[in-house]
Design an enzyme around this catalytic site. Structure first.
Site, PDB file in Angstrom:
ATOM      1  N   ARG A  20       0.832  -1.211   0.000  1.00 41.42           N
ATOM      2  CA  ARG A  20       0.000   0.000   0.000  1.00 41.42           C
ATOM      3  C   ARG A  20       0.861   1.254   0.000  1.00 41.42           C
ATOM      4  O   ARG A  20       0.352   2.371  -0.008  1.00 41.42           O
ATOM      5  CB  ARG A  20      -0.903   0.002   1.225  1.00 41.42           C
ATOM      6  CG  ARG A  20      -1.812  -1.198   1.233  1.00 41.42           C
ATOM      7  CD  ARG A  20      -2.975  -1.009   2.161  1.00 41.42           C
ATOM      8  NE  ARG A  20      -3.699  -2.279   2.236  1.00 41.42           N
ATOM      9  CZ  ARG A  20      -4.950  -2.378   2.604  1.00 41.42           C
ATOM     10  NH1 ARG A  20      -5.629  -1.319   2.918  1.00 41.42           N
ATOM     11  NH2 ARG A  20      -5.527  -3.555   2.661  1.00 41.42           N
ATOM     12  N   THR A  66      10.801  -4.486   1.284  1.00 41.24           N
ATOM     13  CA  THR A  66       9.867  -5.455   1.856  1.00 41.24           C
ATOM     14  C   THR A  66      10.350  -6.869   1.538  1.00 41.24           C
ATOM     15  O   THR A  66      11.430  -7.057   0.962  1.00 41.24           O
ATOM     16  CB  THR A  66       8.418  -5.140   1.389  1.00 41.24           C
ATOM     17  OG1 THR A  66       7.525  -5.999   2.107  1.00 41.24           O
ATOM     18  CG2 THR A  66       8.205  -5.340  -0.104  1.00 41.24           C
ATOM     19  N   LYS A  70      14.427  -7.694   3.208  1.00 36.38           N
ATOM     20  CA  LYS A  70      14.661  -6.901   4.414  1.00 36.38           C
ATOM     21  C   LYS A  70      15.963  -7.262   5.139  1.00 36.38           C
ATOM     22  O   LYS A  70      16.584  -6.407   5.761  1.00 36.38           O
ATOM     23  CB  LYS A  70      13.489  -7.077   5.381  1.00 36.38           C
ATOM     24  CG  LYS A  70      12.251  -6.316   4.979  1.00 36.38           C
ATOM     25  CD  LYS A  70      11.165  -6.546   6.008  1.00 36.38           C
ATOM     26  CE  LYS A  70      10.296  -5.334   6.136  1.00 36.38           C
ATOM     27  NZ  LYS A  70       9.492  -5.304   7.352  1.00 36.38           N
ATOM     28  N   ASP A  82      21.870   1.291  14.476  1.00 36.64           N
ATOM     29  CA  ASP A  82      21.911   0.312  15.571  1.00 36.64           C
ATOM     30  C   ASP A  82      20.607  -0.475  15.635  1.00 36.64           C
ATOM     31  O   ASP A  82      20.596  -1.686  15.832  1.00 36.64           O
ATOM     32  CB  ASP A  82      22.111   1.017  16.921  1.00 36.64           C
ATOM     33  CG  ASP A  82      23.523   1.550  17.046  1.00 36.64           C
ATOM     34  OD1 ASP A  82      24.376   1.153  16.216  1.00 36.64           O
ATOM     35  OD2 ASP A  82      23.766   2.371  17.947  1.00 36.64           O
ATOM     36  N   ASN A  91      13.958  -1.651   6.632  1.00 34.66           N
ATOM     37  CA  ASN A  91      12.800  -1.405   5.758  1.00 34.66           C
ATOM     38  C   ASN A  91      12.926  -0.078   5.018  1.00 34.66           C
ATOM     39  O   ASN A  91      12.066   0.252   4.208  1.00 34.66           O
ATOM     40  CB  ASN A  91      11.482  -1.460   6.542  1.00 34.66           C
ATOM     41  CG  ASN A  91      11.363  -0.337   7.548  1.00 34.66           C
ATOM     42  OD1 ASN A  91      12.312   0.410   7.788  1.00 34.66           O
ATOM     43  ND2 ASN A  91      10.202  -0.200   8.149  1.00 34.66           N
ATOM     44  N   ASP A 107      10.098   0.215  11.712  1.00 32.97           N
ATOM     45  CA  ASP A 107       8.888  -0.496  12.158  1.00 32.97           C
ATOM     46  C   ASP A 107       8.580  -0.227  13.637  1.00 32.97           C
ATOM     47  O   ASP A 107       7.423  -0.015  14.009  1.00 32.97           O
ATOM     48  CB  ASP A 107       9.035  -2.010  11.945  1.00 32.97           C
ATOM     49  CG  ASP A 107       8.660  -2.431  10.528  1.00 32.97           C
ATOM     50  OD1 ASP A 107       7.958  -1.656   9.840  1.00 32.97           O
ATOM     51  OD2 ASP A 107       9.070  -3.530  10.112  1.00 32.97           O
ATOM     52  N   GLY A 133       3.665 -14.163  19.173  1.00 35.21           N
ATOM     53  CA  GLY A 133       4.385 -14.290  17.906  1.00 35.21           C
ATOM     54  C   GLY A 133       5.845 -13.914  18.031  1.00 35.21           C
ATOM     55  O   GLY A 133       6.204 -13.020  18.811  1.00 35.21           O
ATOM     56  N   GLY A 136       9.351 -12.151  12.079  1.00 39.85           N
ATOM     57  CA  GLY A 136      10.145 -10.974  11.704  1.00 39.85           C
ATOM     58  C   GLY A 136       9.651  -9.709  12.379  1.00 39.85           C
ATOM     59  O   GLY A 136      10.446  -8.918  12.904  1.00 39.85           O
ATOM     60  N   GLY A 245      -3.763  -1.976  13.381  1.00 41.50           N
ATOM     61  CA  GLY A 245      -2.388  -2.004  12.859  1.00 41.50           C
ATOM     62  C   GLY A 245      -2.119  -1.086  11.678  1.00 41.50           C
ATOM     63  O   GLY A 245      -0.967  -0.916  11.282  1.00 41.50           O
TER      64      GLY A 245
HETATM   65  P1  NAP Z   1       6.442 -13.996   9.940  1.00 39.70           P
HETATM   66  O1  NAP Z   1       7.870 -13.661  10.142  1.00 39.70           O
HETATM   67  O2  NAP Z   1       6.052 -14.933   8.859  1.00 39.70           O
HETATM   68  O3  NAP Z   1       5.852 -14.543  11.348  1.00 39.70           O
HETATM   69  C1  NAP Z   1       4.560 -15.060  11.434  1.00 39.70           C
HETATM   70  C2  NAP Z   1       4.191 -15.283  12.890  1.00 39.70           C
HETATM   71  O4  NAP Z   1       2.849 -15.796  12.941  1.00 39.70           O
HETATM   72  C3  NAP Z   1       5.070 -16.298  13.612  1.00 39.70           C
HETATM   73  O5  NAP Z   1       5.151 -15.965  14.979  1.00 39.70           O
HETATM   74  C4  NAP Z   1       4.264 -17.588  13.405  1.00 39.70           C
HETATM   75  O6  NAP Z   1       4.532 -18.613  14.344  1.00 39.70           O
HETATM   76  C5  NAP Z   1       2.856 -17.068  13.604  1.00 39.70           C
HETATM   77  N1  NAP Z   1       1.864 -17.971  13.003  1.00 39.70           N
HETATM   78  C6  NAP Z   1       1.595 -18.143  11.688  1.00 39.70           C
HETATM   79  N2  NAP Z   1       0.621 -19.072  11.520  1.00 39.70           N
HETATM   80  C7  NAP Z   1       0.298 -19.503  12.767  1.00 39.70           C
HETATM   81  C8  NAP Z   1      -0.642 -20.458  13.253  1.00 39.70           C
HETATM   82  N3  NAP Z   1      -1.448 -21.166  12.423  1.00 39.70           N
HETATM   83  N4  NAP Z   1      -0.730 -20.647  14.594  1.00 39.70           N
HETATM   84  C9  NAP Z   1       0.064 -19.942  15.435  1.00 39.70           C
HETATM   85  N5  NAP Z   1       0.965 -19.016  15.042  1.00 39.70           N
HETATM   86  C10 NAP Z   1       1.083 -18.812  13.705  1.00 39.70           C
HETATM   87  O7  NAP Z   1       5.582 -12.664   9.646  1.00 39.70           O
HETATM   88  P2  NAP Z   1       5.871 -11.174  10.171  1.00 39.70           P
HETATM   89  O8  NAP Z   1       6.660 -10.441   9.154  1.00 39.70           O
HETATM   90  O9  NAP Z   1       6.371 -11.258  11.575  1.00 39.70           O
HETATM   91  O10 NAP Z   1       4.390 -10.542  10.120  1.00 39.70           O
HETATM   92  C11 NAP Z   1       3.394 -10.979  11.031  1.00 39.70           C
HETATM   93  C12 NAP Z   1       2.106 -10.205  10.794  1.00 39.70           C
HETATM   94  O11 NAP Z   1       2.309  -8.809  11.080  1.00 39.70           O
HETATM   95  C13 NAP Z   1       1.602 -10.247   9.343  1.00 39.70           C
HETATM   96  O12 NAP Z   1       0.204 -10.359   9.370  1.00 39.70           O
HETATM   97  C14 NAP Z   1       2.031  -8.914   8.769  1.00 39.70           C
HETATM   98  O13 NAP Z   1       1.178  -8.464   7.721  1.00 39.70           O
HETATM   99  C15 NAP Z   1       1.875  -8.013   9.991  1.00 39.70           C
HETATM  100  N6  NAP Z   1       2.728  -6.805   9.939  1.00 39.70           N
HETATM  101  C16 NAP Z   1       2.091  -5.601  10.035  1.00 39.70           C
HETATM  102  C17 NAP Z   1       2.844  -4.435  10.040  1.00 39.70           C
HETATM  103  C18 NAP Z   1       2.143  -3.118  10.167  1.00 39.70           C
HETATM  104  O14 NAP Z   1       2.730  -2.087   9.795  1.00 39.70           O
HETATM  105  N7  NAP Z   1       0.937  -3.094  10.701  1.00 39.70           N
HETATM  106  C19 NAP Z   1       4.249  -4.503   9.927  1.00 39.70           C
HETATM  107  C20 NAP Z   1       4.860  -5.770   9.843  1.00 39.70           C
HETATM  108  C21 NAP Z   1       4.079  -6.919   9.846  1.00 39.70           C
HETATM  109  P3  NAP Z   1       5.655 -19.734  14.021  1.00 39.70           P
HETATM  110  O15 NAP Z   1       6.971 -19.092  14.358  1.00 39.70           O
HETATM  111  O16 NAP Z   1       5.303 -20.867  14.887  1.00 39.70           O
HETATM  112  O17 NAP Z   1       5.538 -20.054  12.546  1.00 39.70           O
END
Ligand code: NAP
Length: 278
Positions: A20, A66, A70, A82, A91, A107, A133, A136, A245
């Site tokens: 976006r 992205t 990253k 840092d 990012n 972030d 969670g 990343g 978010g």
């Molecule tokens: P990621 O690195 O893929 O991590 C995903 C997380 O979700 C991990 O902790 C994973 O657990 C958990 N998860 C996935 N499926 C699951 C399930 N079925 N049951 C339990 N836990 C589950 O992704 P990320 O980059 O951290 O992003 C996470 C979310 O934040 C996404 O929805 C992303 O769009 C959002 N986000 C939003 C912003 C914003 O600006 N608002 C910024 C960054 C990210 P495991 O380690 O066990 O797989």
């Protein structure tokens, strides 16, 4: 190269069509009357080093980064802040006039700025934070919670090992808890954050029981599609203060915009509407 070229910025990733950021930056450029462009660029891992060398020569002043670049941009940058090294990902890249590439991670800034704007009475130092969670995004959230003085972070993740790794990196303020008992760590929390992708459109629902929440707790979700996730709705029903978010996404973009185009944009209801396309 002349100095009066129209500045260009953009987002590099693969894929980038879901991003976006082009809508957001184009809205701000128009609103502030700045001559500039923001372009989505789908770049493969193999092409990344060459592309980063070429972009400044083409008039780019910087780019957002992205998935999946990253982490790898850290090795290609000349200066890494840092916080970007602590988080292990960047990012935002700034192409400096001296030819050096500066990598930052905004972030955590975006996360905190969103909470400060939408929950001005939030007092992070008042009690423990619960973080669901350990992917990343969780790294930036934990780093920023520590920075604003949260006394204790209770971290829980489906894959416990990932949470243990974060504890080893971020230290004793972080404690790790079993995912199956995630509902039991909410007591007396001042802040609760979902950093998992659960609840996002197309993903499974977030099913951790929230009856342990204390009314008045600040609850926020990184997921912003949908905007009002079930997690936020349940927290609101329990008397909590909730913040969605989308604001994090908007606020994390402001430092890059200012560095590239020389003006700090505001995050307002109109900004949200522009990104949501309404
Ligand atoms: P990621 O690195 O893929 O991590 C995903 C997380 O979700 C991990 O902790 C994973 O657990 C958990 N998860 C996935 N499926 C699951 C399930 N079925 N049951 C339990 N836990 C589950 O992704 P990320 O980059 O951290 O992003 C996470 C979310 O934040 C996404 O929805 C992303 O769009 C959002 N986000 C939003 C912003 C914003 O600006 N608002 C910024 C960054 C990210 P495991 O380690 O066990 O797989």
């Amino acid at each position: 190269m002349t100095d009066n070229r129209i500045p260009l910025a953009g987002v590099i990733g693969s894929p980038v069509d879901h991003s976006r950021s082009p809508q957001l930056f184009t809205y701000w450029l128009h609103k502030l009357g700045i001559a500039g462009h923001y372009i989505p660029m789908d770049i493969s891992q193999n092409d990344l080093p060459e592309v980063l060398k070429a972009l400044p020569k083409m008039g780019f002043v910087g780019v957002n980064v992205t998935i999946p670049h990253k982490e790898s941009v850290l090795k290609l940058a000349d200066i890494v802040t840092d916080r970007a090294s602590l988080i292990g990902a960047a990012n935002t890249l700034i192409f400096r006039k001296d030819g050096r590439i500066h990598a930052d991670n905004t972030d955590g800034y975006g996360f905190i700025a969103n909470l400060r704007q939408n929950a001005p009475d939030w007092a992070p130092a008042r009690g423990p934070a619960v973080v669901f969670g350990a992917g990343g995004a969780a790294r930036a959230i934990i780093a920023s919670l520590i920075e604003v003085g949260v006394p204790e972070i209770r971290l829980t993740n489906r894959t416990r090992q990932r949470a243990e790794t974060l504890r080893a990196e971020f230290g004793a303020r972080v404690s790790v808890h079993d995912w199956v008992q995630a509902g039991n760590i909410l007591e007396d929390a001042a802040t609760v954050v979902n950093t998992t992708s659960l609840g996002m459109t197309g993903k499974p629902e977030f099913r951790v029981p929230l009856d342990g929440l204390t009314p008045g707790t600040l609850v926020t979700d990184l997921v912003y599609t949908p905007l009002r996730t079930q997690f936020l709705q349940d927290a609101e029903a329990a008397g909590c203060i909730t913040v969605d978010g989308l604001g994090m996404l908007l606020h994390q973009a402001t430092p890059g915009f200012e560095r590239w185009f020389g003006q700090r944009p505001d995050v307002t209801d109109d900004t949200r509407a522009a990104v949501l396309g309404s």
